[in-house]
Enzyme design. Structure first.
Site, mmCIF file in Angstrom:
data_model
loop_
_atom_site.group_PDB
_atom_site.id
_atom_site.type_symbol
_atom_site.label_atom_id
_atom_site.label_comp_id
_atom_site.label_asym_id
_atom_site.label_seq_id
_atom_site.Cartn_x
_atom_site.Cartn_y
_atom_site.Cartn_z
ATOM 1 N N CYS A 1 -9.297 1.108 8.337
ATOM 2 C CA CYS A 1 -10.691 0.784 8.678
ATOM 3 C C CYS A 1 -11.531 2.054 8.763
ATOM 4 O O CYS A 1 -11.145 3.027 9.424
ATOM 5 C CB CYS A 1 -10.744 0.039 10.012
ATOM 6 S SG CYS A 1 -12.419 -0.491 10.458
ATOM 7 N N CYS B 1 -8.332 -4.635 13.364
ATOM 8 C CA CYS B 1 -8.626 -3.971 12.094
ATOM 9 C C CYS B 1 -7.337 -3.673 11.348
ATOM 10 O O CYS B 1 -6.244 -3.696 11.907
ATOM 11 C CB CYS B 1 -9.339 -2.631 12.329
ATOM 12 S SG CYS B 1 -10.870 -2.726 13.285
ATOM 13 N N CYS C 1 -13.788 -3.928 7.851
ATOM 14 C CA CYS C 1 -12.608 -3.709 6.998
ATOM 15 C C CYS C 1 -11.949 -5.000 6.554
ATOM 16 O O CYS C 1 -11.025 -4.978 5.738
ATOM 17 C CB CYS C 1 -11.584 -2.827 7.712
ATOM 18 S SG CYS C 1 -10.755 -3.612 9.125
ATOM 19 N N ASP D 1 22.531 -7.419 -19.729
ATOM 20 C CA ASP D 1 21.364 -7.713 -20.558
ATOM 21 C C ASP D 1 21.269 -6.728 -21.725
ATOM 22 O O ASP D 1 21.398 -5.508 -21.537
ATOM 23 C CB ASP D 1 20.097 -7.637 -19.696
ATOM 24 C CG ASP D 1 18.852 -8.011 -20.464
ATOM 25 O OD1 ASP D 1 18.570 -9.209 -20.586
ATOM 26 O OD2 ASP D 1 18.165 -7.080 -20.949
#
Length: 486
Positions: free
Chosen positions: A38, A34, A68, A447
């Protein structure tokens, strides 16, 4: 990642969704595995084992939980961003490299012998490349079983299985159900070659900001985007895949449900063997395997970034499904506006792209291949000659394999090789690393947009080092802050 038993069990007891995909729980008494969240009754500590991957849990003899659905959980974010061999290998396996080229091909790409690679992956992830690829095939097969009308024999080979028997045995072993039981009762028609599915993402997920970023840069013929008044909408593009071409259409919106939510995606593929590759590349585009909670918590410790993080929780770094395309577009975008770069790229596509027929209005071409770009005459391009020569040189380096831009390469080495090419500076190389290679820790200090955003924050002399290892996400927060009203 070392799996501390007590820490893992605490996560399972609290059903903490943030650990979904980071590890898996095997339950000896039921024979299933799981995800940590779950909803089933928490098993006793003495009855559980913990595994680094779904493949490791399957190799240990556990089947996927039907409640699940751990196979639907996003892959570990550590795999997605790690520069380790394991992280690079997982990205290539997800792209279907083992199915197309075998373990030897995967090893060659990573620069190891197949035997040594198997040892590395087993130590790191608890399973070797064949087991990891088997898990990938099973997941792809399940998608095709549940979303298409293909016969099971066609699905078996499309998913990469060597035989129908291997397909049947694997599906039963992984899901404790036959293909017929998985297909079950479905409503509505299915279109041949069409795959409609939900892509799991960790939340929060800032889908509207991602959509706006992609829409602003959408290149005519290759991409189309539609933004509704509330900021949600759709994005679609063509895909150049190993066995043919395809398209994908994504429905994007902000997702705030705790833990894991889903982005709706519709694929149309010329060859269904490309399902795994298409899925992996679109997940990269969506930055679907990012775990936004620790990223947000880390960046929010900076007083200047904290308001931006609070304004757009779950902001992602947009990836790209084709490294060569992103690199060409990065060169086209040097010293011009976003709109100007988009216009030039659109002309390049119209004149040199490969025409394709699609069912989505506006999607008419594949982006020009690297080999095509390498043959372009710099004199004929609508840009300075030096940039045109840089574009042709880049195309040649990509076409002959001198530079490889997929998510399995060593990012630092690739950056070094890019920087040796004429016309490729730090901004271009780092932008390519961030979007084409999925690098989580890139910053572009020169930038213009970044400098403007920092000035607006009143911190234009900020040292971005404390934002590491998530500087790419800090960069996106700075860029998107420019969209806000003063």
């Amino acid at each position: 990642m070392n799996l501390d038993v007590d820490s893992c069990y605490a996560a399972v007891r609290s059903r903490d969704r943030r650990f979904d995909g980071v590890f898996y729980t095997g339950v000896r008494t039921t024979g299933i595995y799981c995800r940590p969240s779950c909803p089933a009754r928490t098993p006793a500590l003495r009855n559980v084992t913990f595994h680094r991957s779904a493949a490791a849990a399957q190799a240990a003899g556990f089947r996927a939980c039907k409640r699940c659905l751990p196979d639907a959980t996003p892959g570990s974010p550590e795999w997605d961003v790690a520069a380790t061999v394991a992280g690079r290998a997982m990205r290539l396996i997800s792209d279907g490299v083992v199915d197309r080229e075998g373990v030897e091909g995967l090893a060659v790409r990573l620069g190891y012998t197949s035997r040594h690679l198997s040892r590395l992956l087993t130590a790191e992830l608890g399973a070797g490349p064949l087991a990891l690829a088997r898990t990938q095939r099973a997941q792809t097969a399940r998608v095709l079983v549940e979303t298409t009308e293909l016969g099971f024999a066609d699905i078996a080979f499309a998913a990469g299985f060597a035989s129908v028997r291997q397909f049947n045995d694997t599906i039963r072993a992984v899901y404790d159900a036959s293909p017929t039981e998985l297909r079950g009762r479905r409503s509505g028609p299915r279109t041949p070659g069409a795959v409609d599915l939900r892509l799991a993402v960790r939340t929060p997920y800032a889908g509207r900001a991602l959509l706006r970023f992609l829409a602003d840069r959408a290149v005519a013929g290759v991409e189309v985007a539609s933004v509704r008044d509330d900021g949600s909408g759709s994005y679609a593009r063509t895909l150049d895949l190993p066995h043919g071409f395809g398209t994908v259409r994504l429905e994007l919106d902000d997702l705030v449900e705790p833990g894991v939510a889903f982005v709706r995606a519709s694929f149309a593929l010329q060859d269904l063997r490309d399902t795994s590759a298409a899925l992996a590349r679109v997940r990269g585009l969506l930055d679907a395997d990012c775990d936004p909670v620790p990223v947000g918590e880390h960046l929010a410790t900076d007083p200047g970034l904290a308001p931006l993080v609070a304004r757009r929780p779950g902001l992602r770094v947009p990836g790209h499904p084709a490294g060569h395309e992103l690199a060409v577009r990065a060169v086209l975008g040097q010293q011009v506006s976003v709109a100007g770069a988009r216009t030039v790229a659109g002309r390049l596509v119209a004149e040199h792209g490969r025409p394709v027929d699609t069912d989505i209005p506006g999607l008419t071409h594949l982006f020009p291949s690297a080999a095509t770009v390498a043959t372009l005459d710099p004199e004929s391009l609508p840009m300075p000659r030096a940039r045109g020569r840089a574009l042709a040189t880049l195309g040649a380096a990509l076409a002959d394999g001198e530079v490889v831009l997929d998510r399995g390469v060593d990012r630092d080495e690739t950056r070094r090789r890019l920087m040796t090419l004429p016309g490729i500076g730090a901004w271009t190389a780092d932008y390519i690393a961030m979007r084409a290679l999925g690098h989580p820790d890139v910053f572009l200090p020169t930038d213009v947009g970044v400098r403007h955003a920092l000035t607006r924050m009143g911190s234009d002399d900020t040292d971005p080092a404390p934002w590491s290892p998530w500087r790419s996400y800090a960069l996106m927060h700075l860029w998107t802050s420019l969209e806000d009203e003063n």
